[in-house]
Design a protein around this motif. Structure first.
Motif, short mmCIF file in Angstrom:
data_model
loop_
_atom_site.label_atom_id
_atom_site.label_comp_id
_atom_site.label_asym_id
_atom_site.label_seq_id
_atom_site.Cartn_x
_atom_site.Cartn_y
_atom_site.Cartn_z
N THR A 138 6.74 65.77 78.73
CA THR A 138 6.17 65.00 77.60
C THR A 138 6.72 65.50 76.26
O THR A 138 7.13 64.70 75.41
CB THR A 138 4.62 65.11 77.61
N THR A 139 6.74 66.83 76.09
CA THR A 139 7.22 67.36 74.80
C THR A 139 8.71 67.06 74.63
O THR A 139 9.16 66.66 73.55
CB THR A 139 6.93 68.88 74.71
N THR A 140 9.48 67.22 75.71
CA THR A 140 10.92 66.92 75.65
C THR A 140 11.12 65.47 75.19
O THR A 140 11.94 65.18 74.32
CB THR A 140 11.55 67.11 77.05
N MET A 162 -0.15 67.30 69.43
CA MET A 162 -1.59 67.21 69.69
C MET A 162 -2.03 68.07 70.87
O MET A 162 -3.12 67.90 71.38
CB MET A 162 -1.94 65.75 70.02
N ASN A 163 -1.16 68.99 71.28
CA ASN A 163 -1.56 69.89 72.36
C ASN A 163 -2.50 70.93 71.77
O ASN A 163 -2.07 71.83 71.04
CB ASN A 163 -0.33 70.59 72.96
N LEU A 164 -3.78 70.78 72.07
CA LEU A 164 -4.76 71.63 71.37
C LEU A 164 -4.64 73.09 71.78
O LEU A 164 -4.95 73.99 71.03
CB LEU A 164 -6.17 71.11 71.62
N GLY A 167 0.54 74.21 71.70
CA GLY A 167 1.50 73.38 70.99
C GLY A 167 2.86 74.06 71.00
O GLY A 167 2.98 75.21 70.58
N GLU A 168 3.87 73.36 71.52
CA GLU A 168 5.18 74.02 71.68
C GLU A 168 6.27 73.44 70.80
O GLU A 168 7.41 73.91 70.86
CB GLU A 168 5.60 73.92 73.16
N ILE A 169 5.94 72.43 70.00
CA ILE A 169 7.00 71.79 69.22
C ILE A 169 7.73 72.78 68.31
O ILE A 169 8.97 72.74 68.23
CB ILE A 169 6.46 70.56 68.46
N ILE A 243 3.55 60.99 68.61
CA ILE A 243 2.56 62.01 68.93
C ILE A 243 2.81 62.56 70.34
O ILE A 243 2.89 61.80 71.31
CB ILE A 243 1.13 61.43 68.85
N ASP A 244 2.96 63.89 70.41
CA ASP A 244 3.01 64.54 71.71
C ASP A 244 1.55 64.78 72.10
O ASP A 244 0.92 65.72 71.63
CB ASP A 244 3.79 65.87 71.60
N GLY A 245 1.03 63.92 72.97
CA GLY A 245 -0.40 63.99 73.31
C GLY A 245 -0.70 64.92 74.47
O GLY A 245 -1.86 65.01 74.89
#
Ligand SMILES: Nc1ncnc2c1ncn2[C@@H]1O[C@H](COP(=O)(O)OP(=O)(O)OP(=O)(O)O)[C@@H](O)[C@H]1O
Ligand SMILES: [Mg+2]
Length: 390
Positions: A138-140, A162-164, A167-169, A243-245
């Protein structure tokens, strides 16, 4: 003329709804949305009833959630105090009742003209990517699609993590967040373009990133209400908000799904992933959002001769696959480990091209630029060395 302006009418008075619908239907450039629910519209025409404060609060909430681009208020009560309140919440027009068709037609004409001459006034689109399982990419997908959209149009693209929990962005794009959600929460009253520009990280590709609240160990400030206010502001500043959910269904994620223009479920051609995809689609139907035609399935890590074919997958989830991203572990890992987007690992690889084509599919043209001229010239300046310092 740009796209049709979608219009929703909200009133408890069926006679008034009929009158308003007839007027709107007779003006070119507008499209009536009769189905109530969770779809976002460009214009909401809202009839204020007897409980003025409650109704205005409701309108304000819809605006904050980004459910509507603009609002026309109408009321039987044209008292100056009602007009003042309408102005205060940012209504574009106030139509007194009984409705004068010419007055409404002129107001619609003004809005149409404004949109035609300044398309940047149209709120940005929110695309949420949600994993059907952890680790599906998903993040990729979110990071590289945001970069591909930016590179394709040199316009305004924001990326939100939005990874609570994890978060890896910032790792994917190799930066250290400078500001915290706690600061945003504290300064919520001065949440304007300048402040948000300051808070968002500007990556060298030009995308602006809002890192996850988890980066700051302060997730208690990350309420859905706060995020909706931030998002509503961002929709005025950016053409696309990616959004990376992640794969959680927290209150915040649910609210995000509700206000997204499109939701992309990232899945793999594996039984557990497809089973989860089916479950999520059924849940969306039960909740009533996001609408089925605004939800698309992406198959990541696609290989041609996989045991489960695309047709099998479509049959099992009873939905067409919208996009396939080829499997390329070496490139994606290299990008992640260097903290760079895939386009910097190799422009010609099938996986990078897939993201370029995907961006083209989502933004086929008519891109508006919400950034200031100052930033345009800044970009020209950055390009200078490429032309031998001319
Ligand atoms: N198209 C692809 N081809 C091959 N490998 C991929 C592809 N996309 C992602 N990956 C790999 O999958 C792994 C997980 O990727 P990523 O972190 O983007 O997934 P995620 O769904 O965001 O994970 P998490 O649930 O931990 O947030 C990474 O090692 C990445 O290299
Ligand atoms: Mg992730």
């Amino acid at each position: 003329m740009t796209e049709l302006v979608s219009v929703m009418i909200e009133s408890k008075n069926p006679g008034l709804v009929k009158t308003l619908e007839k007027i709107v239907a007779g003006v070119q450039g507008f499209r009536l949305m009769r189905e109530n629910g969770h779809s976002k519209v460009d214009l909401l025409i809202y009839d204020i009833g007897a409980d003025i404060t409650k109704d205005l609060e409701q309108v304000q909430m819809l605006m904050n959630m980004g459910m509507t681009g603009a609002v026309f208020l109408t009321s039987e009560n044209s008292d100056p105090s009602v007009l003042m309140q309408a102005i205060r919440i940012g209504a574009k027009e106030f139509i007194s009742q009984p409705v004068n068709p010419d007055e409404l037609r002129q107001a619609l004409g003004r809005m149409r003209k404004q949109l035609d001459t300044d398309p940047a006034r149209r709120p940005g689109e929110v695309f949420t990517f949600m994993g059907c399982k952890g680790g599906v990419g998903t993040t990729t997908v979110a990071v590289n699609l945001a970069v591909a959209l930016q590179q394709r149009h040199a316009g305004a693209v924001a990326l939100v993590d939005m990874n609570l929990l994890f978060g890896e962005i910032p790792l994917f794009l190799n930066f250290k967040p400078q500001h915290t959600w706690a600061e945003i929460a504290k300064n919520i009253t001065r949440l304007d373009d300048a402040f948000l520009n300051d808070v968002l990280f500007e990556h060298s590709t030009g995308i602006h990133v809002l890192p996850s609240p988890s980066m700051f160990n302060n997730s208690d400030v990350s309420s859905p209400q706060l995020f909706m206010r931030i998002l509503s502001h961002m929709r005025q500043m950016f053409d696309y908000i990616i959004i990376d959910g992640g794969n959680s269904l927290s209150d915040m994620s649910l609210k995000t799904l509700e206000v997204s223009n499109r939701v992309f479920l990232v899945s793999l051609l594996s039984l557990p992933c497809l089973s989860n995809t089916g479950k999520l689609l059924r849940s969306f139907e039960t909740w009533g959002y996001p609408p089925r035609d605004c939800t698309d399935i992406i198959i990541n890590r696609h290989i041609k001769d996989s045991e489960i074919s695309i047709q099998d997958a479509e049959k099992s989830i009873n939905k067409k696959i919208f996009w396939k991203i080829p499997n390329d572990y070496a490139s994606t890992m290299s990008a992640i480990n260097q903290g760079i987007p895939l386009s910097e690992v190799g422009l010609q690889s099938p996986v990078t091209r897939s993201f370029c084509d995907f961006a083209g599919e989502l933004a086929p043209g008519g891109f508006t630029h919400k950034k200031t001229e100052k930033e345009f010239f800044k970009k020209l300046w950055l390009l200078k060395p490429m032309f031998g310092g001319v």
